[in-house]
Design a protein around this motif. Structure first.
Motif, PDB file in Angstrom:
ATOM      1  N   TRP A 148     -47.468   5.472  -5.354  1.00 18.75           N
ATOM      2  CA  TRP A 148     -47.281   4.248  -6.146  1.00 18.75           C
ATOM      3  C   TRP A 148     -45.803   4.091  -6.512  1.00 18.75           C
ATOM      4  O   TRP A 148     -45.135   5.064  -6.858  1.00 18.75           O
ATOM      5  CB  TRP A 148     -48.106   4.373  -7.420  1.00 18.75           C
ATOM      6  CG  TRP A 148     -48.019   3.241  -8.414  1.00 18.75           C
ATOM      7  CD1 TRP A 148     -48.889   2.201  -8.526  1.00 18.75           C
ATOM      8  CD2 TRP A 148     -47.055   3.071  -9.464  1.00 18.75           C
ATOM      9  NE1 TRP A 148     -48.515   1.385  -9.576  1.00 18.75           N
ATOM     10  CE2 TRP A 148     -47.389   1.890 -10.167  1.00 18.75           C
ATOM     11  CE3 TRP A 148     -45.932   3.785  -9.874  1.00 18.75           C
ATOM     12  CZ2 TRP A 148     -46.668   1.413 -11.261  1.00 18.75           C
ATOM     13  CZ3 TRP A 148     -45.185   3.307 -10.959  1.00 18.75           C
ATOM     14  CH2 TRP A 148     -45.565   2.134 -11.635  1.00 18.75           C
ATOM     15  N   TRP A 151     -55.397   6.803 -10.328  1.00 16.06           N
ATOM     16  CA  TRP A 151     -55.043   6.124 -11.581  1.00 16.06           C
ATOM     17  C   TRP A 151     -56.148   6.231 -12.625  1.00 16.06           C
ATOM     18  O   TRP A 151     -55.977   6.806 -13.697  1.00 16.06           O
ATOM     19  CB  TRP A 151     -54.651   4.666 -11.301  1.00 16.06           C
ATOM     20  CG  TRP A 151     -54.310   3.897 -12.552  1.00 16.06           C
ATOM     21  CD1 TRP A 151     -54.928   2.777 -13.014  1.00 16.06           C
ATOM     22  CD2 TRP A 151     -53.258   4.184 -13.501  1.00 16.06           C
ATOM     23  NE1 TRP A 151     -54.340   2.350 -14.177  1.00 16.06           N
ATOM     24  CE2 TRP A 151     -53.316   3.192 -14.506  1.00 16.06           C
ATOM     25  CE3 TRP A 151     -52.298   5.179 -13.602  1.00 16.06           C
ATOM     26  CZ2 TRP A 151     -52.442   3.176 -15.590  1.00 16.06           C
ATOM     27  CZ3 TRP A 151     -51.419   5.163 -14.691  1.00 16.06           C
ATOM     28  CH2 TRP A 151     -51.505   4.163 -15.663  1.00 16.06           C
ATOM     29  N   ASP A 193     -50.768   7.631  -8.046  1.00 12.06           N
ATOM     30  CA  ASP A 193     -50.375   6.391  -8.731  1.00 12.06           C
ATOM     31  C   ASP A 193     -49.227   6.676  -9.703  1.00 12.06           C
ATOM     32  O   ASP A 193     -48.468   7.638  -9.551  1.00 12.06           O
ATOM     33  CB  ASP A 193     -51.613   5.783  -9.417  1.00 12.06           C
ATOM     34  CG  ASP A 193     -51.542   4.271  -9.536  1.00 12.06           C
ATOM     35  OD1 ASP A 193     -50.883   3.792 -10.476  1.00 12.06           O
ATOM     36  OD2 ASP A 193     -52.114   3.559  -8.682  1.00 12.06           O
ATOM     37  N   ASP A 194     -49.123   5.883 -10.702  1.00 14.27           N
ATOM     38  CA  ASP A 194     -48.027   5.913 -11.676  1.00 14.27           C
ATOM     39  C   ASP A 194     -47.893   7.285 -12.347  1.00 14.27           C
ATOM     40  O   ASP A 194     -48.886   7.971 -12.576  1.00 14.27           O
ATOM     41  CB  ASP A 194     -48.369   4.854 -12.748  1.00 14.27           C
ATOM     42  CG  ASP A 194     -47.175   4.487 -13.594  1.00 14.27           C
ATOM     43  OD1 ASP A 194     -46.126   5.112 -13.451  1.00 14.27           O
ATOM     44  OD2 ASP A 194     -47.321   3.545 -14.400  1.00 14.27           O
ATOM     45  N   ARG A 229     -44.989  -4.601 -21.180  1.00 11.77           N
ATOM     46  CA  ARG A 229     -45.341  -3.200 -20.878  1.00 11.77           C
ATOM     47  C   ARG A 229     -44.117  -2.285 -21.037  1.00 11.77           C
ATOM     48  O   ARG A 229     -43.854  -1.429 -20.206  1.00 11.77           O
ATOM     49  CB  ARG A 229     -45.903  -3.087 -19.465  1.00 11.77           C
ATOM     50  CG  ARG A 229     -46.974  -2.033 -19.357  1.00 11.77           C
ATOM     51  CD  ARG A 229     -47.397  -1.812 -17.925  1.00 11.77           C
ATOM     52  NE  ARG A 229     -48.469  -0.828 -17.870  1.00 11.77           N
ATOM     53  CZ  ARG A 229     -48.678  -0.020 -16.850  1.00 11.77           C
ATOM     54  NH1 ARG A 229     -47.914  -0.060 -15.798  1.00 11.77           N
ATOM     55  NH2 ARG A 229     -49.675   0.827 -16.876  1.00 11.77           N
ATOM     56  N   SER A 241     -50.051  -5.776 -11.540  1.00  8.81           N
ATOM     57  CA  SER A 241     -51.079  -5.634 -12.578  1.00  8.81           C
ATOM     58  C   SER A 241     -52.412  -6.104 -12.005  1.00  8.81           C
ATOM     59  O   SER A 241     -53.049  -7.007 -12.534  1.00  8.81           O
ATOM     60  CB  SER A 241     -50.745  -6.465 -13.811  1.00  8.81           C
ATOM     61  OG  SER A 241     -49.498  -6.104 -14.308  1.00  8.81           O
ATOM     62  N   GLY A 242     -52.815  -5.498 -10.916  1.00  9.83           N
ATOM     63  CA  GLY A 242     -53.971  -6.003 -10.181  1.00  9.83           C
ATOM     64  C   GLY A 242     -53.493  -7.112  -9.274  1.00  9.83           C
ATOM     65  O   GLY A 242     -52.525  -6.953  -8.535  1.00  9.83           O
ATOM     66  N   TRP A 300     -53.839  -5.049  -3.846  1.00 14.38           N
ATOM     67  CA  TRP A 300     -54.838  -4.627  -4.850  1.00 14.38           C
ATOM     68  C   TRP A 300     -55.363  -5.905  -5.519  1.00 14.38           C
ATOM     69  O   TRP A 300     -54.622  -6.627  -6.181  1.00 14.38           O
ATOM     70  CB  TRP A 300     -54.187  -3.656  -5.830  1.00 14.38           C
ATOM     71  CG  TRP A 300     -55.072  -3.099  -6.907  1.00 14.38           C
ATOM     72  CD1 TRP A 300     -54.759  -3.002  -8.225  1.00 14.38           C
ATOM     73  CD2 TRP A 300     -56.380  -2.527  -6.766  1.00 14.38           C
ATOM     74  NE1 TRP A 300     -55.784  -2.415  -8.910  1.00 14.38           N
ATOM     75  CE2 TRP A 300     -56.805  -2.124  -8.043  1.00 14.38           C
ATOM     76  CE3 TRP A 300     -57.251  -2.338  -5.688  1.00 14.38           C
ATOM     77  CZ2 TRP A 300     -58.051  -1.530  -8.284  1.00 14.38           C
ATOM     78  CZ3 TRP A 300     -58.491  -1.748  -5.927  1.00 14.38           C
ATOM     79  CH2 TRP A 300     -58.881  -1.354  -7.196  1.00 14.38           C
ATOM     80  N   ASN A 360     -45.414  -5.205 -12.731  1.00 13.54           N
ATOM     81  CA  ASN A 360     -46.301  -5.277 -13.889  1.00 13.54           C
ATOM     82  C   ASN A 360     -45.876  -6.164 -15.045  1.00 13.54           C
ATOM     83  O   ASN A 360     -46.291  -5.943 -16.178  1.00 13.54           O
ATOM     84  CB  ASN A 360     -46.576  -3.862 -14.405  1.00 13.54           C
ATOM     85  CG  ASN A 360     -47.654  -3.180 -13.579  1.00 13.54           C
ATOM     86  OD1 ASN A 360     -48.651  -3.806 -13.232  1.00 13.54           O
ATOM     87  ND2 ASN A 360     -47.452  -1.928 -13.236  1.00 13.54           N
ATOM     88  N   CYS A 396     -49.284  -5.151  -5.166  1.00 15.51           N
ATOM     89  CA  CYS A 396     -50.069  -5.102  -6.403  1.00 15.51           C
ATOM     90  C   CYS A 396     -49.189  -5.705  -7.486  1.00 15.51           C
ATOM     91  O   CYS A 396     -47.964  -5.614  -7.419  1.00 15.51           O
ATOM     92  CB  CYS A 396     -50.375  -3.632  -6.729  1.00 15.51           C
ATOM     93  SG  CYS A 396     -51.148  -3.359  -8.333  1.00 15.51           S
ATOM     94  N   LYS A 410     -48.164   1.932  -2.549  1.00 18.63           N
ATOM     95  CA  LYS A 410     -48.707   0.857  -3.398  1.00 18.63           C
ATOM     96  C   LYS A 410     -47.530   0.339  -4.216  1.00 18.63           C
ATOM     97  O   LYS A 410     -46.969   1.057  -5.046  1.00 18.63           O
ATOM     98  CB  LYS A 410     -49.798   1.416  -4.311  1.00 18.63           C
ATOM     99  CG  LYS A 410     -50.346   0.414  -5.320  1.00 18.63           C
ATOM    100  CD  LYS A 410     -51.453   1.067  -6.138  1.00 18.63           C
ATOM    101  CE  LYS A 410     -51.918   0.202  -7.296  1.00 18.63           C
ATOM    102  NZ  LYS A 410     -52.851   0.940  -8.178  1.00 18.63           N
ATOM    103  N   ASP A 421     -46.153  -1.967  -6.928  1.00 24.33           N
ATOM    104  CA  ASP A 421     -46.660  -2.675  -8.102  1.00 24.33           C
ATOM    105  C   ASP A 421     -45.589  -3.571  -8.724  1.00 24.33           C
ATOM    106  O   ASP A 421     -44.395  -3.444  -8.418  1.00 24.33           O
ATOM    107  CB  ASP A 421     -47.128  -1.626  -9.123  1.00 24.33           C
ATOM    108  CG  ASP A 421     -48.294  -2.102  -9.965  1.00 24.33           C
ATOM    109  OD1 ASP A 421     -48.472  -3.327 -10.084  1.00 24.33           O
ATOM    110  OD2 ASP A 421     -49.006  -1.246 -10.529  1.00 24.33           O
ATOM    111  N   ASP A 447     -57.177  -5.396 -11.210  1.00 24.55           N
ATOM    112  CA  ASP A 447     -57.385  -4.153 -11.954  1.00 24.55           C
ATOM    113  C   ASP A 447     -58.840  -4.021 -12.388  1.00 24.55           C
ATOM    114  O   ASP A 447     -59.268  -2.949 -12.813  1.00 24.55           O
ATOM    115  CB  ASP A 447     -56.488  -4.121 -13.199  1.00 24.55           C
ATOM    116  CG  ASP A 447     -55.118  -3.556 -12.882  1.00 24.55           C
ATOM    117  OD1 ASP A 447     -54.935  -2.989 -11.788  1.00 24.55           O
ATOM    118  OD2 ASP A 447     -54.211  -3.692 -13.723  1.00 24.55           O
TER     119      ASP A 447
HETATM  120  C1  GLA Z   1     -50.945  -1.613 -12.714  1.00 22.86           C
HETATM  121  C2  GLA Z   1     -51.816  -1.523 -11.487  1.00 22.86           C
HETATM  122  C3  GLA Z   1     -52.779  -0.381 -11.633  1.00 22.86           C
HETATM  123  C4  GLA Z   1     -52.028   0.896 -11.856  1.00 22.86           C
HETATM  124  C5  GLA Z   1     -51.109   0.764 -13.052  1.00 22.86           C
HETATM  125  C6  GLA Z   1     -50.208   1.972 -13.189  1.00 22.86           C
HETATM  126  O1  GLA Z   1     -51.681  -2.009 -13.823  1.00 22.86           O
HETATM  127  O2  GLA Z   1     -52.476  -2.725 -11.253  1.00 22.86           O
HETATM  128  O3  GLA Z   1     -53.596  -0.267 -10.492  1.00 22.86           O
HETATM  129  O4  GLA Z   1     -51.289   1.202 -10.711  1.00 22.86           O
HETATM  130  O5  GLA Z   1     -50.290  -0.376 -12.952  1.00 22.86           O
HETATM  131  O6  GLA Z   1     -49.348   1.881 -14.258  1.00 22.86           O
END
Ligand code: GLA
Length: 737
Positions: free
Chosen positions: A410, A335, A365-366, A442, A527-528, A544, A479, A525, A475, A477, A547
């Motif tokens: 992810w 990421w 990741d994303d 987001r 957003s952290g 996670w 968000n 996870c 992972k 997520d 962030d």
């Molecule tokens: C969130 C996660 C990050 C990353 C981004 C990807 O913010 O916490 O670690 O994966 O999304 O968009």
């Protein structure tokens, strides 16, 4: 150890060698709370601990001559002489909210039942503890309330929950159903909560408990960055190492309330459960409603004692699956290395460099799916973007495995971008309120996971990829918070259920995935760390943490998180400098020394480091592989708090106490300062430990009572090539001789 029922006094005593929990069936048939604390001898009756005398101005229970206002209770209701906030409330078709649940029967059995559809601690067999099930009934409504209490052998912990059953022939509406409520006889406590925001999760906040209500909660649809569903009450004289501490942890990931109400007689009512704000559950005849579980911990060994109980319990009897007892792979996540700017070639190059340095798992990741070239499109379209990844996830995962590494992916399965094929096909699949605009976070909306067909569709998409590719890690997520919470699939009188139904949908998807892909390691996870809670640990044994990967900030975040959650559950990565969240420079050594205390990894492109830095990285990975068993599964002690000191420290001690790893962190450098020692914990007093960098041994008792000398060049201890900087740190490894 066990649970006894005394017929003559009608009292239940749950106990093991650490704790006692005592409940009385009162004269009015309701449950009184007599004691929760250190194990005490059993006796026929503890009834004298209940205050029943009538006080001036009290409204009295008819026929019984006492007021519930002054009685310590187990699962109280409002409106029949108790004026404090209740554990439950049920709206009936005549508009009344009064209830009177009285004792009907009990069952005691070995082991612990599962909570259908909900995360919960478990026992592997009936010798690991006992469960008490007390059934109460409101005779007017003909609604049953079943209170569950499980006590774990050898642990100062009791797990609780409540279930409502409706055989009455007509519907009622539950507007409040806490997982636990306990009335403590005094209020001589400090209240500790773990609060923050994005990038500064779970900071430790302490204040004196006072008369009135103190609470933390979430109304966001997830447990949140802001407050954690875990609170602590500690005696003002207790500290990390000694004194009485109570921990209350909710095994739930949605809207919660954690509250202590101190009345003007200094009784403290603690309760934990689904946030009653905007919650209503229509309980039709023939249906039941099960609350999430709450875990209550008692420690007379200070805050560390309380945390160690939760660490053991959550690591071994909440987390599940093949990864529960396995050290976690050293991973590299792309990421912060690439953000959305990658193609297959670039990823394989990053992975190759990682492999050279010893990384075991490469995580994409994303940005790998649909039209996801930024965060404004693609969520919901769970098929690989073949422009970026010509061979799809299958092809890339095979290439990564061919390098000798595992491959991880992810996902953010609960969300949809309006700019996506999924949303265009099913605009009604997002949570949105008729006639109102939908707020985006987001650039995304939240899928309506209260609907089975939505969850099924997402399952099919992601299961397709997992079945054909070599994916060893996910992972997961999440968000954004939920707004305009409303489901097109439910009638108006069920809209108060949607927040809870949403999280039940999330749990059901997790459950299907972990059952059908049992070898995959899941990391949650949001957003952290916005969903770092005990509910998630039932499905994903690691999370996670934040962030924020800046080492100095991470010391606080990991320190705060460790109060309620085990070290192995905290995803912790080394990232680049200047740090992407704070633009701060910290030494690479310190970034590693902080991240070691977690599920360790990297969040950068190693190719961008110098040869000297690559050497440090190789040494870090080798170190982690050598000591991760001790760090991730040992007994963890917080030694000195970063919230109160410039120097923070913690340590992990192996189960046999023969190896220990100490992390010592100095935030800002100082000059000509005092000669320093750090008192260690958990060692064998009569055993000699070799302290690696000193190349010298010390007895365990000296290290624990006189302390380990940690003085550095700033107190004149300079030696050639060694000087301190800001954000300086050191790892000490101790080995029994
Ligand atoms: C969130 C996660 C990050 C990353 C981004 C990807 O913010 O916490 O670690 O994966 O999304 O968009």
């Amino acid at each position: 150890m066990g649970i006894v029922f005394h017929e003559s006094s009608r009292e239940f005593h749950l106990y093991n060698h650490k704790v006692s929990y005592i409940i009385k069936i009162m004269e009015n048939g309701q449950l009184g709370q007599l004691y929760f604390g250190k194990r005490i001898h059993d006796r026929e009756s503890f009834g004298h601990l209940l205050e029943l005398a009538a006080r001036p101005m009290a409204a009295l229970q008819q026929d019984f001559g006492f007021s519930l206002e002054h009685v310590r209770q187990e699962y109280p209701s409002y409106g029949t002489t108790d004026f404090r906030l209740p554990a439950l409330e049920i709206l009936q078709d005549n508009g009344s909210r009064l209830t009177n649940f009285t004792y009907e029967s009990y069952r005691i059995f070995g082991g612990k039942p599962v909570l259908c559809g909900l995360p919960a601690t478990y026992m592997e067999d009936e010798k690991e503890g006992d469960t008490l099930e007390i059934t109460l009934r409101d005779k007017l409504l003909n609604i049953k309330l079943i209170l569950l209490y499980s006590i774990f052998e050898g642990e100062g912990a009791v797990a609780r929950s409540a279930r409502f059953e409706n055989p009455s022939g007509k519907a009622v509406w539950i507007t409040r159903a806490m997982s636990m409520s306990v009335d403590l006889p005094d209020c001589d406590y400090d209240w500790i909560q773990f609060s923050g925001a994005w990038s500064r999760e779970r900071h430790v906040k302490v204040r004196r408990l006072e008369q009135g209500i103190q609470a933390v909660s979430s109304t966001r649809g997830h447990s949140s960055h802001n407050h954690n569903p875990f609170i602590v009450l500690k005696r003002p004289t207790a500290d990390e190492f000694q004194g009485e501490v109570l921990g209350f942890s909710l095994v739930y990931s949605g809207n919660f309330l954690a509250q202590a109400e101190v009345d003007t007689y200094n009784v403290t009512r603690v309760m934990l459960g689904i946030n009653p704000f905007s919650f209503t559950w229509k309980l039709e005849s023939g249906q039941s409603f099960q609350t999430p579980e709450a875990v209550m911990v008692y420690s007379d060994q200070g805050l560390n004692g309380m945390s160690q109980t939760l660490h053991r319990l959550y690591r071994t009897r909440l987390a599940r699956g093949v990864w529960r007892d396995k050290v976690r792979p050293v991973l590299l996540n792309n990421w912060e290395a690439t953000y959305f700017d990658f193609n297959e070639e670039k990823l394989v190059d990053i992975a190759k460099a990682a492999k050279e340095d010893g990384v075991e798992l490469f995580v994409l990741d994303d940005g790998w799916f649909g039209a996801r070239s930024s965060d404004s499109s693609g969520l919901g379209d769970w098929y690989a973007n073949t422009e970026r990844l010509p061979g799809g996830i299958k092809g890339l995962s095979e290439k990564i495995e061919a390098l000798g590494m595992k491959f991880g992916l992810w996902v953010e399965l609960e969300m949809v971008n309006p700019d996506s094929d999924l949303y265009r096909a099913h605009p009604d699949w997002a949570l949105q309120t008729p006639g109102r605009t939908s707020s985006q976070g987001r650039n995304q909306l939240v899928l309506d996971f209260s609907r089975k067909e939505v969850v099924d569709c997402i399952y099919d998409m992601i299961a397709g990829i997992l079945s054909e590719s070599k994916v060893s890690y996910i992972k997961w997520d999440m968000n954004r918070s939920i707004t305009e919470c409303y489901s097109a699939a439910f009638p108006p009188d069920r809209q108060g259920e949607i927040f809870h139904r949403y999280i039940l949908g999330v749990y059901s998807l997790y459950e299907r995935l972990i059952q059908n892909f049992p070898e995959i390691l899941f990391e949650s996870c949001a957003s952290g760390g916005a969903r770092f809670d005990a509910g998630m640990l039932f499905y994903a044994p690691q999370c996670w943490t934040s962030d924020d990967s800046d080492a100095a900030e991470r010391i606080k975040i990991q320190y705060g998180t460790s109060f309620g959650y085990p070290v192995v559950s905290m995803g912790a990565h080394v990232s680049a400098v200047p740090n992407h969240q704070l633009f701060r420079f910290t030494p690479l050594e310190t970034r590693g020394n902080v991240a070691y205390f977690g599920a360790f990894g990297y969040e950068l492109d190693l190719q961008k480091l110098s040869e000297d830095e690559r050497k440090i990285v190789r040494d870090q990975i080798a170190f982690m592989k050598q000591y991760r068993e001790v760090i991730q599964f040992g007994t963890f002690y917080r030694l000195q708090s970063p919230f109160e000191n410039n120097i923070a420290a913690w340590m992990s001690v192996s189960e046999d106490k023969k190896t220990a790893v100490v992390g010592y962190y100095k935030i800002l450098n100082d000059v000509n300062c005092e000669f320093r020692r750090m008192k260690l914990k958990g060692l064998l007093p009569d055993v000699r430990y070799l302290v690696d960098d000193k190349k010298e041994w010390f007895y365990g008792d000296e290290l624990m009572h006189a302390g380990l000398v940690t003085s550095d060049p700033s107190s004149g201890q300079a030696y050639p090539g060694n000087h301190c900087t800001d954000f300086w740190s050191k790892i000490y490894v101790l080995k029994a001789q």
